[in-house]
Enzyme design. Structure first.
Site, PDB file in Angstrom:
ATOM      1  N   HIS A   1       8.754  43.764  -3.198  1.00 10.55           N
ATOM      2  CA  HIS A   1       8.340  42.596  -3.965  1.00 10.55           C
ATOM      3  C   HIS A   1       8.626  41.259  -3.273  1.00 10.55           C
ATOM      4  O   HIS A   1       8.636  40.207  -3.933  1.00 10.55           O
ATOM      5  CB  HIS A   1       8.983  42.589  -5.362  1.00 10.55           C
ATOM      6  CG  HIS A   1       8.419  43.626  -6.286  1.00 10.55           C
ATOM      7  ND1 HIS A   1       8.772  44.947  -6.208  1.00 10.55           N
ATOM      8  CD2 HIS A   1       7.540  43.526  -7.316  1.00 10.55           C
ATOM      9  CE1 HIS A   1       8.135  45.634  -7.149  1.00 10.55           C
ATOM     10  NE2 HIS A   1       7.376  44.795  -7.833  1.00 10.55           N
TER      11      HIS A   1
ATOM     12  N   GLU B   1       2.700  52.487 -16.085  1.00 11.17           N
ATOM     13  CA  GLU B   1       2.224  51.285 -16.779  1.00 11.17           C
ATOM     14  C   GLU B   1       0.750  51.057 -16.461  1.00 11.17           C
ATOM     15  O   GLU B   1       0.321  49.961 -16.114  1.00 11.17           O
ATOM     16  CB  GLU B   1       3.064  50.075 -16.370  1.00 11.17           C
ATOM     17  CG  GLU B   1       4.550  50.246 -16.650  1.00 11.17           C
ATOM     18  CD  GLU B   1       5.402  49.077 -16.220  1.00 11.17           C
ATOM     19  OE1 GLU B   1       6.373  48.752 -16.917  1.00 11.17           O
ATOM     20  OE2 GLU B   1       5.086  48.480 -15.164  1.00 11.17           O
TER      21      GLU B   1
ATOM     22  N   CYS C   1       9.597  40.449 -16.879  1.00  9.60           N
ATOM     23  CA  CYS C   1       8.344  39.815 -16.468  1.00  9.60           C
ATOM     24  C   CYS C   1       7.567  39.262 -17.651  1.00  9.60           C
ATOM     25  O   CYS C   1       6.918  38.218 -17.547  1.00  9.60           O
ATOM     26  CB  CYS C   1       7.492  40.800 -15.674  1.00  9.60           C
ATOM     27  SG  CYS C   1       7.234  42.393 -16.502  1.00  9.60           S
TER      28      CYS C   1
END
Length: 802
Positions: free
Chosen positions: A165, A325, A409
């Site tokens: 990330h 997800e 998030c």
């Protein structure tokens, strides 16, 4: 260079470009349709104004406070050498939460100056500046360099693009920097972002390091830097990262999860992690608008059709499964286990708005509006300090909003999104003004030869009438294009995925200065092309009868069920309004539905009232029926009054409802569980299909592995019992829960736990109840103690007591 940025700063204050893009003219290669910046649209309605104010007063300060308490901001202080210690939070992408909240705070400053907030940002940015390494590298998890390393940061810089990330964090830094620069004219955060972006452009490129970000986001941020600076290298790098996805020359691809299974221009379906996907599609739209890449546009057109035709929830949510997800298979839209992440809804708005900017069709705003009023704002409480990460369309009573998340998030994304809502209301293209959303506001719309003031007056979405008054600086011919929503034209979504059960013959009416106009629709807009003068007024009447919605026959979870919609708002039935239960209700097709505004309920909203059937199991095992009052509330407003059942899709026939079962010793017990887990699922009397059934609630102890755990049932009153049945949870092939290594039953006598004298073995079989019988014993408490298998956790679907 300083003069260049100074001029840009002045222009930023004058034009204050829309948060998604600072849209320029077609000559410079950008979106032809330009959004009216959110700073030029001042809301005065009761629906959105209050939410934006709550975001400013509550959510943004609360989010910063949580970042302080969870160590996210301390990570920057430690990386800067201002404090000692290791990495304070959990994930290496936690830096991005700080950036997103800075972005939201900056948007808020643009429309609501706040010296205290601006000073706080100045101090925070100074810390971030010190945390940045000399060459521009900014990633606290690696700069702190703890021992052992933070997960996914074990190697050198850029060595784990898939999960590390670094580039995802950078993208959010760039977005925050541009927002802060436009809000304040200060270059402090922008300089940090440009220094980092210059490092990234030095490292990555066609003749440099190859690779694609594991989580898309930097592409959007790089385009924003390009728009601020005009530096082509940032746009080129955004396109490079997109073109690297699925590139056959790369050694190893990430696969479908990260949309890295084939080149982006060859992709046809929405697959993998939903947030990654819509961020990528948004980035593709941005790059295509600037470069004219038609293959990008063709690809996202195909994917959009796939989503709205097969993968969109009625609430506008996307992402059917918690496994990754991710988007599910076509028509895989479960309700109880719907993931529908809040971040994915925000990304879906980003993407659909860009599709509108590219093509000018109202259908994209139709989807955007559905997301906005339903599956997006459900992600934050009415008071602004509780959040949903996922947004299920049905609950058995286990769901509630959280104060924060380890992976935060969604709250940080909400904080940056809410101030931007006015930027979706209006748009312009040469001599056309698009009225996309309906809310009381005053806006300044810049056309080539003048600025036109547009005023809207409405109580939308609760009331049916919208007045749009036009105030040009001078009389001139141009067109005002008013979106006529699909739901007002008997089309809930722009596909066959959902349809209204019955068509309405109530028609939208359009008047100009009191005179009826014909609806001349172009791309879903009523076009009024004329010479406008000050005070000309358009009045639109959108009939809002309560509508029943049914699904495509391939959506298995919704067959025999109906959802309710009024205007753009999707409704749900919640326990608090329906005698404590929802799953036993039947709303047959002939039941009359009425709407009513309740000013004192959940900060004011419209409810739907009816008389529904309710089913109950009798002691003899039959089903009894009775009529009861039925109330549905807007989906966004559920879970504000405690835990309980909720459903968007309601039974139309009795076979789809669940009669209230007769109470049992177990179902009436008070359950406590080791590690403070919620034990409600194991006594809810819902029968599992198998041990890996995720359609009903279950208890699990993951991530604890190899541990001893327990559940305790305290009875309402002492009872004589002689057996226990346990249905184990085991998600082999999906997770790390397995049937236990062993277990035993204890009963409490005079405050002492004693084992029972069993007459058969303790079973640990999957996909069935494991029954153990024992000599009858009178007690008021029972405890099951289990030993998890080494390297695995365990769980329970249901418990019965005999």
């Amino acid at each position: 260079m300083k003069t260049f940025f100074y001029v840009l700063g002045i222009l930023a204050f004058l034009s204050s470009a829309f948060v998604v893009s600072s849209c320029q003219s077609r000559e410079t290669g950008d979106y032809l349709i330009q959004p009216v910046p959110f700073t030029q649209v001042h809301l005065k309605d009761e629906f959105w104004s209050s939410r934006m104010e709550t975001n400013r007063r509550v959510t943004i300060p609360y989010a910063f406070e949580q970042c302080e308490e969870t160590g996210r901001i301390d990570n920057f202080r430690i990386a800067a050498g201002m404090k000692s210690g290791g990495f304070q939070s959990v994930y290496p992408f936690d830096d991005s939460d700080v950036y997103k909240i800075i972005q939201g705070a900056s948007y808020s400053l643009q429309v609501h100056p706040d010296p205290d907030l601006e000073a706080y940002l100045d101090d925070l940015i100074a810390v971030i500046d010190k945390a940045q390494e000399e060459d521009g590298y900014l990633y606290t998890a690696r700069t702190i360099d703890p021992d052992p390393p933070v997960m996914w940061c074990e190697g050198e810089r850029w060595s784990n693009l898939y999960l590390g990330h670094e580039l995802y964090n950078a993208g959010h830094l760039y977005e925050a920097a541009v927002a802060h620069y436009r809000a304040t004219g200060k270059r402090s955060l922008l300089d940090i972002a440009l220094k980092n972006a210059d490092l990234v452009t030095d490292v990555f490129g066609p003749d440099k390091k190859r690779g694609a970000p594991g989580h898309q986001e930097i592409e959007i941020g790089l385009v924003k830097l390009y728009r601020v600076t005009g530096d082509q290298k940032y746009l080129d790098l955004a396109k490079f990262f997109l073109d690297e996805r699925g590139h056959p020359d790369r050694e190893k691809l990430y696969g479908r999860y990260s949309q890295d299974h084939k080149p982006v221009v060859e992709q046809e379906q929405a697959v993998g992690h939903a947030v990654r996907a819509v961020y990528m599609y948004s980035g593709m739209a941005d790059v295509a608008s600037l470069t004219g890449d038609s293959e990008y546009i063709q690809a996202i057109d195909r994917i959009w059709e796939d989503v709205v035709s097969q993968k969109l929830y009625i609430t506008g949510g996307i992402g059917a499964t918690g496994a990754g997800e991710a988007f599910g298979k076509p028509y895989q839209l479960p309700n109880v286990t719907a993931y529908a992440e809040t971040c994915a809804s925000i990304g879906n708005v980003f993407w659909n708005f860009r599709m509108f900017l590219l093509h000018g069709y109202a259908r994209y705003i139709d989807v955007l509006e559905r997301v906005l009023y339903n599956g997006l704002i459900s992600g934050v409480s009415l008071d602004g300090d509780l959040f949903f990460y996922q947004n299920p369309l049905e609950s058995f009573g286990e769901d509630e909003r959280s104060t924060w998340f380890a992976c935060a998030c969604c709250p940080s994304n909400i904080s940056r999104f809410m101030p931007s809502v006015p930027g979706y209301v209006l748009a312009a293209e040469k001599d056309r003004i698009y009225v996309n959303l309906f809310t009381s506001c005053v806006a300044q719309v810049k056309l080539p030869d003048q600025t036109v003031r547009i005023e809207q007056d409405t109580r939308y979405p609760w009331e049916e009438d919208v007045a749009i008054t036009v105030f040009p600086e001078k009389e001139q011919r141009f067109s005002v294009q008013v979106r006529i929503p699909g739901w007002a034209r008997n089309q809930p979504v722009p596909s066959g995925l959902y349809r209204f059960y019955e068509e309405s013959d109530e028609q939208v009416s359009l008047k100009l200065n009191g005179k009826e106009l014909a609806l001349n629709l172009e791309k879903g807009y009523a076009v009024i092309d004329r010479k406008w003068k000050e005070g000309d007024q358009i009045k639109v009447h959108f009939p809002m009868p309560v509508r029943r919605v049914v699904s495509h026959q391939n959506v298995e979870s919704n067959q025999g069920r109906v959802s309710l919609q009024r205007g753009p708002v999707v409704f749900c039935a919640e326990w608090a309004d329906n005698s404590g239960l929802v799953s036993n209700l039947v709303l047959t097709d002939d039941v009359q539905l009425q709407s009513e505004f309740k000013p004192d309920l959940l900060k004011g909203l419209t409810v739907i009232k009816a008389e529904a059937g309710a089913l109950f199991e009798t002691q003899e095992g039959d089903v009894s029926r009775r009529k009861q009052e039925f109330t549905a509330i807007p989906y966004y407003s559920w879970a504000h009054r405690g835990k309980g059942e909720m459903a968007v899709w309601l039974a139309r026939t009795e076979d789809k409802a669940r009669p209230v079962p007769q109470p049992t010793i177990a179902s009436q017990s008070q359950v406590t569980v080791s590690r403070g887990k919620d034990g409600f699922p194991i006594i809810d009397q819902r029968e599992p299909m198998n041990s890996n059934d995720h359609t009903i609630p279950y208890l699990h102890w993951w991530p604890n592995k190899g541990t001893e755990e327990w559940v305790q049932l305290d009875f309402q009153k002492p009872a004589t019992i002689s057996g226990v049945e346990v249905y184990w949870f085991d998600d082999t092939g999906r997770g790390e829960c397995r049937v236990p290594e062993s277990w035993m039953v204890l009963v409490q006598k005079q405050g002492i736990w004693k084992s029972v004298r069993i007459q058969d073995d303790y079973g640990v079989d999957k996909d069935q109840y494991n029954q153990v019988t024992f000599e009858p014993v009178r007690t008021d408490s029972l405890r099951i103690v289990l030993q998890c298998r080494p390297e695995y956790s365990a769980g329970i679907m249901e418990i019965r007591i005999k």
